[in-house]
Design an enzyme around this catalytic site. Sequence first.
Site, PDB file in Angstrom:
ATOM      1  CG  ASP A 118      -0.569   0.024   2.291  1.00  0.00           C
ATOM      2  OD1 ASP A 118       0.895  -0.172   2.497  1.00  0.00           O
ATOM      3  OD2 ASP A 118      -1.304   0.055   3.374  1.00  0.00           O
TER       4      ASP A 118
ATOM      5  CG  ASP B 147       0.371  -3.919   2.065  1.00  0.00           C
ATOM      6  OD1 ASP B 147      -0.141  -4.655   3.125  1.00  0.00           O
ATOM      7  OD2 ASP B 147       0.856  -3.054   2.170  1.00  0.00           O
TER       8      ASP B 147
ATOM      9  CE  LYS C 115       2.822  -5.831   4.086  1.00  0.00           C
ATOM     10  NZ  LYS C 115       2.122  -4.773   4.732  1.00  0.00           N
TER      11      LYS C 115
ATOM     12  CD  GLU D 107       7.263  -0.593   8.017  1.00  0.00           C
ATOM     13  OE1 GLU D 107       6.435  -1.382   7.568  1.00  0.00           O
ATOM     14  OE2 GLU D 107       7.553   0.653   7.875  1.00  0.00           O
TER      15      GLU D 107
HETATM   16  O1  KIV Z   1       3.545  -1.136   1.615  1.00  0.00           O
HETATM   17  C1  KIV Z   1       4.539  -1.602   1.890  1.00  0.00           C
HETATM   18  O2  KIV Z   1       5.380  -1.029   1.018  1.00  0.00           O
HETATM   19  C2  KIV Z   1       4.818  -2.388   3.052  1.00  0.00           C
HETATM   20  C3  KIV Z   1       6.406  -2.624   3.152  1.00  0.00           C
HETATM   21  C4  KIV Z   1       6.470  -3.876   4.236  1.00  0.00           C
HETATM   22  C5  KIV Z   1       7.434  -2.174   2.665  1.00  0.00           C
HETATM   23  O3  KIV Z   1       3.930  -2.912   3.509  1.00  0.00           O
END
Ligand code: KIV
Length: 264
Positions: A44, A83, A112, A181
């Site tokens: 995202d 994501d 994710k 993270e």
């Molecule tokens: O959206 C994203 O780029 C992420 C990362 C883990 C890099 O969630």
Amino acid sequence: MKITVPILLEKKRNNEKIAMLTAYDYSMSLLLDKNGVDILLVGDSVGPIFSGYENTLPVTVDEILYHTKAVVRARKNALVVSDMPFMSYQISKEEAIKNCGLMLKAGAEAVKLEGGIEIAETVKALCQSGIPVMGHIGLTPQFVNILGGYKVQGKTDDAKKKLIESAKALEKAGVFSIVLECVPEEVSKEITESISVPTIGIGAGRFCDGQVLVINDIIGLFEGHRPKFVKKYLDLGQLIERAVKDYVSDVKSGRFPTENHIYK
Ligand code: KIV
């Protein structure tokens, strides 16, 4: 070799590191896939990087779906993970299954989700529906308004304990890997050693089972803030500027087009 969820789990058992990068478009995804990236994350982060949003919160399901389709068209070997945007999986398990299901229908192989113990039930429902889930704890950018900024997480004993509990709850709920993270290295090491699924670090030190970075950060194609954990491999922004200046000057001076560029 085609990367699958079981192969990623095997990589952890064999101590083989996992390389993940974000990907948003077809041309770049072709290059990443053919050069050994294990996981393409349609992050995202596409919001700030591609669309110029201030943060990731405005990103919609349709936007991630659009970019997922472009990345999937380029994918041969990598595992594509979509994501899930802010508010696409928090409202109810049903909405989560519906929105995540759209990503798999578009060709992604996993999704994710940001969050720990509080989303474990949703993760379980998704896994039971055949949707592989990657967790994401530590600094979770969708919580920026609660966290008060993009800060290192897990620094106190209590925060560290909560992160470890969340990692274990997500593992129990069925995630096949967890992004960590911006957490201190000793915290990510302890989490990595205490769960059986791979950890993928971003600003989480050397002991994670894999690493992820934003593609535009490593190739120097983003002018915003570059965090300490980013390694810049290329200054593509500068190369592009030079090329564009040369083009503009060629057009204005009449040096382009030449005989080589015309139809007779
Ligand atoms: O959206 C994203 O780029 C992420 C990362 C883990 C890099 O969630």
